[in-house]
Design a protein around this motif. Structure first.
Motif, PDB file in Angstrom:
ATOM      1  N   ILE A   8      34.480  27.948  43.733  1.00 31.43           N
ATOM      2  CA  ILE A   8      35.238  29.158  43.379  1.00 31.43           C
ATOM      3  C   ILE A   8      35.745  29.066  41.949  1.00 31.43           C
ATOM      4  CG2 ILE A   8      37.314  30.491  43.916  1.00 31.43           C
ATOM      5  CD1 ILE A   8      36.888  29.548  46.865  1.00 31.43           C
ATOM      6  N   GLN A   9      36.308  27.911  41.605  1.00 30.40           N
ATOM      7  CA  GLN A   9      36.852  27.752  40.254  1.00 30.40           C
ATOM      8  C   GLN A   9      35.769  27.773  39.180  1.00 30.40           C
ATOM      9  OE1 GLN A   9      40.025  27.940  39.453  1.00 30.40           O
ATOM     10  NE2 GLN A   9      40.430  28.228  41.640  1.00 30.40           N
ATOM     11  N   SER A  10      34.532  27.449  39.562  1.00 29.49           N
ATOM     12  CA  SER A  10      33.447  27.417  38.576  1.00 29.49           C
ATOM     13  C   SER A  10      32.832  28.801  38.333  1.00 29.49           C
ATOM     14  CB  SER A  10      32.363  26.440  39.027  1.00 29.49           C
ATOM     15  OG  SER A  10      31.712  26.902  40.198  1.00 29.49           O
ATOM     16  N   LEU A  11      33.186  29.790  39.176  1.00 28.49           N
ATOM     17  CA  LEU A  11      32.685  31.143  38.951  1.00 28.49           C
ATOM     18  C   LEU A  11      33.248  31.694  37.654  1.00 28.49           C
ATOM     19  CD1 LEU A  11      33.204  32.649  42.536  1.00 28.49           C
ATOM     20  CD2 LEU A  11      31.010  32.055  41.487  1.00 28.49           C
ATOM     21  N   ASN A  12      32.487  32.596  37.009  1.00 29.04           N
ATOM     22  CA  ASN A  12      33.060  33.212  35.814  1.00 29.04           C
ATOM     23  C   ASN A  12      34.247  34.085  36.209  1.00 29.04           C
ATOM     24  OD1 ASN A  12      32.363  36.158  35.975  1.00 29.04           O
ATOM     25  ND2 ASN A  12      30.256  35.380  35.941  1.00 29.04           N
ATOM     26  N   ARG A  13      35.091  34.370  35.255  1.00 29.62           N
ATOM     27  CA  ARG A  13      36.388  35.003  35.537  1.00 29.62           C
ATOM     28  C   ARG A  13      36.249  36.304  36.313  1.00 29.62           C
ATOM     29  NH1 ARG A  13      39.126  39.021  33.026  1.00 29.62           N
ATOM     30  NH2 ARG A  13      41.400  39.091  33.346  1.00 29.62           N
ATOM     31  N   ASN A  15      33.672  37.491  38.189  1.00 25.99           N
ATOM     32  CA  ASN A  15      33.147  37.291  39.542  1.00 25.99           C
ATOM     33  C   ASN A  15      34.205  36.694  40.468  1.00 25.99           C
ATOM     34  OD1 ASN A  15      30.712  38.311  38.768  1.00 25.99           O
ATOM     35  ND2 ASN A  15      29.690  36.331  38.567  1.00 25.99           N
ATOM     36  N   ARG A  16      34.979  35.745  39.954  1.00 30.42           N
ATOM     37  CA  ARG A  16      36.038  35.134  40.763  1.00 30.42           C
ATOM     38  C   ARG A  16      37.117  36.173  41.110  1.00 30.42           C
ATOM     39  NH1 ARG A  16      37.188  31.396  37.562  1.00 30.42           N
ATOM     40  NH2 ARG A  16      39.052  32.269  36.600  1.00 30.42           N
ATOM     41  N   LEU A  17      37.477  36.975  40.130  1.00 29.67           N
ATOM     42  CA  LEU A  17      38.470  38.037  40.329  1.00 29.67           C
ATOM     43  C   LEU A  17      38.016  39.006  41.407  1.00 29.67           C
ATOM     44  CD1 LEU A  17      41.176  38.968  38.902  1.00 29.67           C
ATOM     45  CD2 LEU A  17      39.751  40.543  37.603  1.00 29.67           C
ATOM     46  N   ASN A  18      36.773  39.449  41.306  1.00 33.94           N
ATOM     47  CA  ASN A  18      36.241  40.407  42.281  1.00 33.94           C
ATOM     48  C   ASN A  18      36.164  39.810  43.681  1.00 33.94           C
ATOM     49  OD1 ASN A  18      35.944  42.404  40.360  1.00 33.94           O
ATOM     50  ND2 ASN A  18      33.811  41.899  39.915  1.00 33.94           N
ATOM     51  N   LEU A  19      35.729  38.566  43.782  1.00 32.18           N
ATOM     52  CA  LEU A  19      35.585  37.926  45.090  1.00 32.18           C
ATOM     53  C   LEU A  19      36.931  37.744  45.782  1.00 32.18           C
ATOM     54  CD1 LEU A  19      33.968  36.466  47.273  1.00 32.18           C
ATOM     55  CD2 LEU A  19      34.133  34.375  45.888  1.00 32.18           C
ATOM     56  N   ILE A  20      37.897  37.174  45.084  1.00 31.13           N
ATOM     57  CA  ILE A  20      39.193  36.889  45.702  1.00 31.13           C
ATOM     58  C   ILE A  20      39.941  38.172  46.024  1.00 31.13           C
ATOM     59  CG2 ILE A  20      41.402  35.695  45.425  1.00 31.13           C
ATOM     60  CD1 ILE A  20      38.901  33.909  45.804  1.00 31.13           C
ATOM     61  N   ASN A  21      39.787  39.202  45.201  1.00 32.00           N
ATOM     62  CA  ASN A  21      40.454  40.476  45.465  1.00 32.00           C
ATOM     63  C   ASN A  21      39.847  41.225  46.639  1.00 32.00           C
ATOM     64  OD1 ASN A  21      42.717  41.578  43.575  1.00 32.00           O
ATOM     65  ND2 ASN A  21      41.398  40.354  42.252  1.00 32.00           N
ATOM     66  N   SER A  22      38.591  40.930  46.972  1.00 31.80           N
ATOM     67  CA  SER A  22      37.946  41.668  48.057  1.00 31.80           C
ATOM     68  C   SER A  22      37.864  40.886  49.366  1.00 31.80           C
ATOM     69  CB  SER A  22      36.522  42.088  47.639  1.00 31.80           C
ATOM     70  OG  SER A  22      35.705  40.951  47.403  1.00 31.80           O
ATOM     71  N   ILE A  23      38.106  39.575  49.337  1.00 31.57           N
ATOM     72  CA  ILE A  23      37.879  38.738  50.513  1.00 31.57           C
ATOM     73  C   ILE A  23      38.850  39.070  51.653  1.00 31.57           C
ATOM     74  CG2 ILE A  23      39.420  36.837  49.841  1.00 31.57           C
ATOM     75  CD1 ILE A  23      35.915  36.394  51.354  1.00 31.57           C
ATOM     76  N   THR A  24      40.003  39.646  51.341  1.00 30.82           N
ATOM     77  CA  THR A  24      40.990  39.966  52.383  1.00 30.82           C
ATOM     78  C   THR A  24      40.767  41.336  53.007  1.00 30.82           C
ATOM     79  OG1 THR A  24      42.510  40.754  50.672  1.00 30.82           O
ATOM     80  CG2 THR A  24      42.772  38.477  51.408  1.00 30.82           C
ATOM     81  N   GLY A  25      39.742  42.047  52.577  1.00 30.09           N
ATOM     82  CA  GLY A  25      39.414  43.321  53.203  1.00 30.09           C
ATOM     83  C   GLY A  25      40.025  44.521  52.501  1.00 30.09           C
TER      84      GLY A  25
END
Length: 209
Positions: A8-13, A15-25
């Motif tokens: 997760i930390q190695s993702l570009n900024r 992509n990481r932002l989009n993933l973590i913001n969407s993972i909770t639904g």
């Protein structure tokens, strides 16, 4: 797919932002309305509104405090101790989205995004006239979250405004009638549909799944 902490930390900024913001639904989208001491109004879109308690009636939302991040909403709430939360509907979703643009402090997002200020029952913070569910709150406390340099803003509900036909029989609000909009990530919007009602969960009434 499997991702661990290091992946997760190695993702570009972005992509990481989009993933973590969407993972909770899907989360509801709201506009928070404030005003400063010079009577300049501010409007900002938030998807972090949380229920804290019903007695007293408390809601919270999260805001970053990093000095590099524009924080007119927080500054105005600290100044005047009041603010509004306005549920976004499909007719104003585009205007609501663009309130997140970095406007100058002396420019009102109401004006730039073609939304109408509304003042009700002498509440000094502006409501969004186009919203079908509006809440006026008074600041109760600000809780610092040291893990990511942000704050939980806790407010007590002073006023609520919505149409009489938005109630279910148990006094919950019908979000489908309110035309509420949800968001996943930072810019992917959804509409809500009522799926079903289930009874209060009791062990004695546990169904066979």
């Amino acid at each position: 797919m499997y991702l661990d902490k290091f992946d997760i930390q190695s993702l570009n900024r972005i992509n990481r932002l989009n993933l973590i913001n969407s993972i909770t639904g899907i989360k509801t989208v709201n506009l928070i309305g404030t005003i400063d001491k010079k009577n300049v109004t501010n409007l900002a879109v938030f998807s972090s509104i949380v229920h804290i308690s019903s007695k007293p009636a408390l809601l919270g939302f999260f805001v970053r405090t990093n000095k590099q991040v524009k924080r007119d909403t927080l500054d105005n709430i600290i100044q005047n101790k009041v603010y509004t939360i306005n549920l976004v509907n499909s007719k104003i979703v585009k205007q609501a989205h663009y309130t997140s643009a970095k406007f100058d402090k002396n420019i009102s997002e109401f004006d730039k995004c073609s939304l109408k200020e509304q003042y009700i029952n002498n509440f000094i913070a502006p409501y969004v006239a186009e919203s079908k569910v509006k809440i006026g709150l008074k600041l109760k406390e600000i809780i610092t979250i040291n893990s990511n340099n942000s704050n939980l803003i806790v407010g007590e509900i002073e006023q609520m405004h919505f149409d009489n036909d938005m109630f279910f029989s148990d006094q919950t609000l019908d979000l489908e009638k309110s035309d509420a909009i949800g968001i996943s990530g930072l810019n992917r919007y959804y509409k809500f549909n009522h799926l079903c009602d289930l009874p209060y969960a009791r062990i004695s009434e546990l169904p066979k799944f």
